[in-house]
Design a protein around this motif. Structure first.
Motif, PDB file in Angstrom:
ATOM      1  N   VAL A 182       3.766   1.253  59.898  1.00 16.15           N
ATOM      2  CA  VAL A 182       3.244   0.404  59.043  1.00 16.15           C
ATOM      3  C   VAL A 182       1.768   0.539  59.012  1.00 16.15           C
ATOM      4  N   GLY A 238       2.816   2.634  55.786  1.00 14.22           N
ATOM      5  CA  GLY A 238       3.877   1.781  55.545  1.00 14.22           C
ATOM      6  C   GLY A 238       5.059   2.119  55.735  1.00 14.22           C
ATOM      7  N   ARG A 270      10.651  -2.508  54.958  1.00 11.66           N
ATOM      8  CA  ARG A 270      10.648  -3.746  55.471  1.00 11.66           C
ATOM      9  C   ARG A 270      12.117  -3.840  56.305  1.00 11.66           C
ATOM     10  N   ARG A 315       8.176  -2.964  51.258  1.00 12.61           N
ATOM     11  CA  ARG A 315       7.324  -2.137  52.075  1.00 12.61           C
ATOM     12  C   ARG A 315       6.293  -2.891  52.847  1.00 12.61           C
ATOM     13  N   LEU A 320       2.848  -2.746  54.936  1.00 11.19           N
ATOM     14  CA  LEU A 320       1.703  -1.963  55.041  1.00 11.19           C
ATOM     15  C   LEU A 320       0.673  -2.511  55.587  1.00 11.19           C
TER      16      LEU A 320
END
Length: 91
Positions: A31, A35, A38, A86, A88
């Motif tokens: 992350v 990234g 999820r 995603r 990030l």
């Protein structure tokens, strides 16, 4: 993991448990490094919760991890509340 961390591995964990915890750690670090998907992050977190079901043990693990890396599992998982594909962090 790019760096070496001393994860507090419980002597009662089996190989699958260690892999599950390592997968979450890798996902959390991703992350911050570009990234992470999820759904993958949520999946690894759910598995982590089966390995460490106790809230107090989860907090202790997160505290130790944050001291070593500067990254918080709890704060990272809060980012998943936003329904993006995603996750990030832009430092």
């Amino acid at each position: 993991m790019a760096e070496q961390y001393q994860l507090p591995i419980d002597g009662n964990w089996n190989q699958d448990d260690i892999i599950a915890v390592s997968n979450l750690i890798d996902a959390v670090l991703q992350v911050y490094e570009g990234g992470c998907d999820r759904e993958y992050l949520l999946t690894t977190y759910r598995r982590f919760l089966t390995v460490i079901p106790s809230k107090s043990e989860q907090k202790a693990f997160d505290r130790d991890f944050e001291q070593q890396t500067g990254r918080s599992i709890y704060q990272t998982m809060k980012l998943t509340e936003n329904p993006v594909q995603r996750v990030l962090v832009n430092d």
